[in-house]
Write a protein that holds these residues in place. Structure first.
Motif, PDB file in Angstrom:
ATOM      1  N   ALA A  66      66.781  28.302  42.954  1.00 24.73           N
ATOM      2  CA  ALA A  66      66.064  27.272  43.715  1.00 24.73           C
ATOM      3  C   ALA A  66      66.197  27.518  45.212  1.00 24.73           C
ATOM      4  CB  ALA A  66      66.581  25.885  43.349  1.00 24.73           C
ATOM      5  N   ALA A  67      67.396  27.832  45.668  1.00 26.77           N
ATOM      6  CA  ALA A  67      67.609  28.100  47.101  1.00 26.77           C
ATOM      7  C   ALA A  67      66.848  29.338  47.549  1.00 26.77           C
ATOM      8  CB  ALA A  67      69.102  28.256  47.391  1.00 26.77           C
ATOM      9  N   THR A  70      63.068  28.545  47.646  1.00 25.67           N
ATOM     10  CA  THR A  70      62.766  27.656  48.767  1.00 25.67           C
ATOM     11  C   THR A  70      62.772  28.423  50.089  1.00 25.67           C
ATOM     12  OG1 THR A  70      63.670  25.779  47.572  1.00 25.67           O
ATOM     13  CG2 THR A  70      63.502  25.558  49.961  1.00 25.67           C
ATOM     14  N   GLU A  71      63.715  29.334  50.230  1.00 28.56           N
ATOM     15  CA  GLU A  71      63.826  30.113  51.472  1.00 28.56           C
ATOM     16  C   GLU A  71      62.779  31.214  51.555  1.00 28.56           C
ATOM     17  OE1 GLU A  71      66.854  33.376  53.366  1.00 28.56           O
ATOM     18  OE2 GLU A  71      67.747  31.649  52.360  1.00 28.56           O
ATOM     19  N   PRO A  74      58.431  29.492  50.550  1.00 32.38           N
ATOM     20  CA  PRO A  74      58.372  28.051  50.813  1.00 32.38           C
ATOM     21  C   PRO A  74      57.102  27.358  50.326  1.00 32.38           C
ATOM     22  CG  PRO A  74      58.212  29.296  52.859  1.00 32.38           C
ATOM     23  CD  PRO A  74      58.525  30.280  51.773  1.00 32.38           C
ATOM     24  N   THR A  75      56.053  28.120  50.004  1.00 31.28           N
ATOM     25  CA  THR A  75      54.838  27.486  49.474  1.00 31.28           C
ATOM     26  C   THR A  75      54.877  27.358  47.953  1.00 31.28           C
ATOM     27  OG1 THR A  75      53.603  29.556  49.192  1.00 31.28           O
ATOM     28  CG2 THR A  75      53.455  28.450  51.361  1.00 31.28           C
ATOM     29  N   GLN A  95      60.176  21.636  42.915  1.00 36.21           N
ATOM     30  CA  GLN A  95      59.742  21.621  44.312  1.00 36.21           C
ATOM     31  C   GLN A  95      58.229  21.628  44.386  1.00 36.21           C
ATOM     32  OE1 GLN A  95      61.519  24.021  47.561  1.00 36.21           O
ATOM     33  NE2 GLN A  95      59.519  25.031  47.582  1.00 36.21           N
ATOM     34  N   PRO A  97      55.811  21.723  47.712  1.00 36.68           N
ATOM     35  CA  PRO A  97      55.763  21.703  49.175  1.00 36.68           C
ATOM     36  C   PRO A  97      54.955  20.508  49.691  1.00 36.68           C
ATOM     37  CG  PRO A  97      55.400  23.909  48.373  1.00 36.68           C
ATOM     38  CD  PRO A  97      55.375  22.999  47.167  1.00 36.68           C
ATOM     39  N   THR A 101      61.600  18.076  47.173  1.00 40.59           N
ATOM     40  CA  THR A 101      62.372  18.696  46.104  1.00 40.59           C
ATOM     41  C   THR A 101      63.154  17.610  45.383  1.00 40.59           C
ATOM     42  OG1 THR A 101      62.599  20.706  47.417  1.00 40.59           O
ATOM     43  CG2 THR A 101      64.138  20.437  45.587  1.00 40.59           C
ATOM     44  N   GLU A 103      66.318  17.283  42.475  1.00 38.49           N
ATOM     45  CA  GLU A 103      67.363  17.914  41.673  1.00 38.49           C
ATOM     46  C   GLU A 103      68.055  16.837  40.862  1.00 38.49           C
ATOM     47  OE1 GLU A 103      70.068  20.541  43.771  1.00 38.49           O
ATOM     48  OE2 GLU A 103      68.678  20.578  45.454  1.00 38.49           O
TER      49      GLU A 103
END
Length: 159
Positions: A66-67, A70-71, A74-75, A95, A97, A101, A103
């Protein structure tokens, strides 16, 4: 505590310029395979809405993937989860955009759940006169917004 559990990832949408990053994240998960490897051309093509999975992922995989997504992408509109194992709950991340997000805990189908006791405690702590709508928006808005925005993407996904 078991060290590994089944892990699933669905990437529903992503900007074309970020597809390679998504494929690199997927390739970084040991034994991760596309549900239909022929359609995914052996992992060289990202198929939106396809299930990517492994039966034996370390417990840190869900948070790490997930991290990374996301990094690096990002879309990306995605959801992923690590299945529950024995007495340990599953872990879910979604997520969308521009929405956010979410969790939380989940079942083995990736359906998020919350503790009934936590919900009851939260509702009981709400000030007198609070409507259900106000309570949900105050306590669970992020979950409601993200999971509602994800529904159109999930339409073709078999549960």
């Amino acid at each position: 505590m078991p060290d590994c559990a089944p892990f699933q990832l669905y990437v529903y949408d992503v900007a074309p310029g970020e597809e390679a990053a998504v494929l690199e994240v997927i390739a970084g998960v040991e034994d991760m395979e596309a549900e239909d490897p022929v359609a995914a051309l052996g992992g060289s093509l990202l198929v939106r809405g396809m299930r990517y999975a492994t039966d034996d992922a370390p417990f840190s995989t869900a948070q790490e993937v997930a991290a990374d997504l996301t990094e690096r992408a990002p879309t990306a509109v995605f959801e992923l989860w690590l299945d529950p194992q024995h007495e340990y709950g599953g872990y879910y991340v979604a997520q969308v955009p521009d929405v956010g997000t979410y969790e939380g805990a989940c079942d083995s189908l990736g359906a998020p759940y919350v503790s009934l006791l936590l919900l009851l405690d939260s509702a009981a702590a709400a000030p007198d006169g609070t409507t259900v709508r106000d309570w949900i928006q105050a306590e669970h808005a992020q979950a409601a917004f993200v999971l509602t925005a994800l529904r159109p993407y999930q339409a073709g996904r078999p549960y």
